[in-house]
Design a protein around this motif. Structure first.
Motif, PDB file in Angstrom:
ATOM      1  N   UNK A  16      -0.393 -16.690   3.899  1.00  0.00           N
ATOM      2  CA  UNK A  16      -1.907 -16.243   4.122  1.00  0.00           C
ATOM      3  C   UNK A  16      -2.335 -17.561   3.140  1.00  0.00           C
TER       4      UNK A  16
ATOM      5  N   UNK B  84      -2.534  -7.857   2.880  1.00  0.00           N
ATOM      6  CA  UNK B  84      -2.556  -9.235   3.717  1.00  0.00           C
ATOM      7  C   UNK B  84      -3.836  -9.369   4.082  1.00  0.00           C
ATOM      8  N   UNK B  85      -4.800  -8.346   3.739  1.00  0.00           N
ATOM      9  CA  UNK B  85      -6.330  -8.736   4.053  1.00  0.00           C
ATOM     10  C   UNK B  85      -6.815  -7.767   5.392  1.00  0.00           C
ATOM     11  N   UNK B  86      -5.956  -6.872   5.747  1.00  0.00           N
ATOM     12  CA  UNK B  86      -6.068  -6.074   6.986  1.00  0.00           C
ATOM     13  C   UNK B  86      -7.574  -5.135   6.777  1.00  0.00           C
TER      14      UNK B  86
ATOM     15  N   UNK C 111       5.658 -13.454   3.474  1.00  0.00           N
ATOM     16  CA  UNK C 111       4.650 -12.913   4.157  1.00  0.00           C
ATOM     17  C   UNK C 111       3.308 -13.234   3.596  1.00  0.00           C
TER      18      UNK C 111
ATOM     19  N   UNK D 214      -0.981 -11.432   9.313  1.00  0.00           N
ATOM     20  CA  UNK D 214      -1.928 -11.810   8.485  1.00  0.00           C
ATOM     21  C   UNK D 214      -2.559 -12.930   9.188  1.00  0.00           C
TER      22      UNK D 214
ATOM     23  N   UNK E 121       5.924  -9.336  11.318  1.00  0.00           N
ATOM     24  CA  UNK E 121       5.243  -9.079   9.849  1.00  0.00           C
ATOM     25  C   UNK E 121       4.617 -10.573   9.102  1.00  0.00           C
TER      26      UNK E 121
END
Lengths: 250, 221, 225
Positions: free
Chosen positions: A162, B125-127, A158, A110, A106
């Motif tokens: 990023x 998360x930018x997918x 999570x 990203x 998980x």
């Protein structure tokens, strides 16, 4: 010339106007968020706080006004939200970890697949962050094996992996059992101490007072007050703020 | 009531041949339907302008008209305006046209079965849209889609019984001919039923087992 | 070319006969839907009862109709009964019987599904309010059950309407058969009639089925609880 980083404006919200089916949900919202600042948004249910957060992340469209991130407008037609969202992280009320992946998968999805970073580098950061929230030993567990508080802390990790410049928190403890609320709030507090820029929507008043640099009180889709936390809780300016705070006192 | 076993035994090879033909047609129809369904559901997911409307119209047209009429239209109708197709081509086109829309609905349902919250979580998360499908939607929709796809396959297998109307020598056509020529009605009907049981029953049982397994994996009961 | 087609299709008697064929189709569909629904409700109640033996036989009946294609059933009843009794069976009657049995089987599953999905706490709340057995059914269970099964029932009806197109294979002169006869007669004067005639029948079925399926979707969305 020394660039005073602490006062640099990261996010500018100008006259933001949001409608749902013709009903105005947010009207003429203007706000500047500076680097390192922690803004807590308070207000009664349905006043538009969550909607505001979702607008900052592009999950909701806006019908008027503008949002400027690092000087660039987020309302122009060719905004690549995929890129922006790597700089603006968001944690939701219901954690929403991907159930078919382990904790580590998980967290790494990203950085590795979107940001195309080296897996080893991302792994190192992930492990450090998981360790900081005390969940490194759970890195191979599946979400269904974790408690709500644990899942929420993983959701924060999570988002942090990023390397966002701003973190948005949407009532992240609202769905948790009371015993687990503290462990999540502690994580957010430590993030604030490290200088992370954050916009937090919450109902935890004690936490709000402890973590915020400024309280933004919204009612009926409009900003009523922007004050420092100590001032807000002791002597709120507006009548509505007073009524709101009374709800929390017996 | 006694059956003419000699007749049954002598007709077995005929039924076997017709059965294989039915199976082959069904398989081709299923594969084509899956491809059409995949493409159409992606068009709907990406909301491609113009194409999206076409797909929606296609779905409504094929779901609200009987396969028989579609086949007649293709085989008897198009011939007369100059587009000549063999009966096998018409059968495959007909099955794919009908099956494609059913498969599209299954894939669409699969995509929609993944909660909005999961999608937003992935977006945050930018997918990209494609990455969403690959990492978030597909793994979670899988368990919902497979049983539904299986059910559609059985549906298409049964629908192949109709292609006999355009002179394809399938099981139905064969049975009709045998009854007409030899009057061994019960024997012919018995073999027809057995043939379809052989074709469909294993698939149906497999599907039930699959559904139970999928449900266990998801809910643990 | 088009002129001659319009001549053929516009001919008064042809239109009349098409309408007649449409009537046959509608008749078969309507009777089958009504009888099938009634049968389905009864069987659905049986399927939800506690009598294992009855449930087993109902289940067997349902599975048989689900696995064997409908056209095969039509053949079985039409050719089989003819051979059995030695008389010419009426295709229309056969069709109605087969469709009613099939509709009943499918409907029973829909009804059972609706009854099983009723939330138990509704029954408990009803009892707590002091409702009698019949009161419970009338005010709480039946309205809710109807809402849950109506979309599925309409969906089934649409499928049954589409399946009536098969009756041409057992000698019924429905709208498709009439269309074919018209085409045959015009094969010399207007050979392209077949394209437009089948096209017309295609559109006719669409006009009947599309509103029904839209209605079913609308109800399903409206009553999504």
């Amino acid at each position: 010339m020394i660039n005073n980083e602490k006062n640099q404006v990261l996010l500018e919200i100008k006259n933001l106007h949001k409608e749902f089916d013709g009903t105005t949900v947010l009207g003429d919202i203007s706000l500047n968020i500076h680097k390192g600042e922690v803004i807590v948004v308070l207000g009664p249910s349905g006043c538009g706080k969550s909607t505001l957060l979702r607008c900052l992340n592009g999950l909701e469209s806006i019908q008027g006004g503008d949002i400027l991130f690092g000087g660039k407008s987020l309302t122009s037609k060719n905004v690549q939200w995929q890129d922006i969202r790597q700089h603006i992280g968001m944690v939701f009320q219901n954690y929403d970890l991907f159930p078919h992946m382990t904790v580590m998968e998980n967290v790494l999805l990203g950085p590795v697949k979107v940001q195309k970073r080296e897996k080893s580098e991302a792994l190192l950061q992930a492990e450090q962050l998981l360790d900081r929230v005390g969940l490194l030993d759970r890195k191979d567990s599946y979400p269904r094996q974790l408690s709500g508080g644990q899942k929420q802390r993983i959701a924060i990790v999570r988002a942090l992996c990023m390397n966002p410049e701003i973190m948005l928190f949407d009532e992240v403890t609202a769905a948790l059992d009371p015993e687990m609320v503290r462990e999540v709030l502690d994580v957010i507090l430590s993030l604030a101490k490290q200088g992370m820029t954050m916009v937090i929507v919450t109902h935890e008043m004690g936490f709000a007072q402890a973590v915020a640099d400024h309280i933004v009180f919204i009612d009926g889709g409009k900003i009523c007050e922007v004050t420092k936390p100590d001032v807000f809780f002791a002597h709120p300016e507006t009548e509505r703020a007073k009524q709101f705070l009374n709800i929390f006192q017996f | 009531m006694h059956l003419n076993w000699e007749f049954i035994i002598s007709s077995l090879p005929l039924y076997e041949k017709a059965g294989w033909l039915t199976l082959k047609l069904a398989l081709l129809g299923i594969v084509a339907s899956l491809l059409i369904g995949l493409v159409c559901s992606l068009i709907l997911y990406y909301k491609t302008k113009g194409l999206k409307q076409l797909v929606l119209i296609y779905i409504e047209l094929s779901r609200n008209t009987p396969l028989l009429i579609q086949l007649f239209f293709l085989y008897f109708g198009f011939t007369k305006i100059g587009i000549v197709m063999s009966e096998y081509t018409c059968a495959i086109i007909g099955l794919s046209f009908l099956g494609g829309s059913y498969m599209t609905e299954v894939f669409r349902g699969g995509i929609e079965s993944v909660s909005k919250a999961q999608i937003e979580s992935g977006l945050s998360i930018g997918l990209s849209k494609f990455q969403l499908i690959r990492y978030v939607i597909l793994p979670q929709a899988f368990t919902v889609t497979i049983p539904a796809l299986g059910a559609n396959c059985i549906f298409l297998l049964k629908e192949t019984s109709i292609v006999g109307v355009i002179a394809i020598p399938d099981l139905m056509h064969l049975t009709q001919s045998l009854i007409g020529m030899y009057y061994q009605t019960f024997e012919a009907l018995l073999m027809l039923v057995v043939a379809y049981l052989i074709l469909i029953l294993p698939l149906s049982l497999f599907l039930t087992w699959l559904e139970r397994r999928v449900r266990y994996a998801q809910f643990g009961n | 070319m088009l002129n001659s087609v319009i001549n053929v299709m516009g001919e008064g008697i042809n239109l009349q006969r098409l309408l007649g064929g449409l009537l046959v189709t509608a008749r078969i569909a309507l009777i089958s839907i009504i009888v099938g629904s009634l049968l389905g409700i009864i069987l659905g109640l049986v399927m939800s009862s506690k009598y294992k033996v009855l449930r087993f036989f109902c289940r067997l009946y349902l599975e048989f109709f689900r696995i064997i294609p409908i056209l095969v059933w039509l053949f079985i009843f039409y050719f089989g009964v003819t051979a059995l009794l030695g008389i010419d069976v009426d295709g229309e009657l056969t069709a109605v019987i087969v469709f009613s049995l099939w509709g009943g089987a499918e409907m029973s599953d829909i009804v059972r599904g609706a009854l099983v999905s009723l939330p138990k706490h509704q029954i408990e709340s009803g009892r707590a309010l002091g409702l009698s057995f019949w009161g419970l059914y009338r005010y709480i269970l039946i309205p809710q059950a109807v809402r849950r099964l109506l979309p599925g029932a309409i969906n089934l009806s649409t499928r049954m309407v589409k399946t009536t197109s098969l009756v041409i294979m057992i000698g019924v002169t429905d709208v498709v058969k009439v269309g074919q006869q018209i085409i045959e007669r015009a094969v010399v004067t207007a050979p392209t009639t077949s394209f437009f005639m089948y096209g017309l029948i295609f559109i006719l079925y669409f006009i009947i089925c599309y509103p029904l399926s839209k209605l079913s979707k609308k109800l399903e969305a409206k009553w999504e609880s």
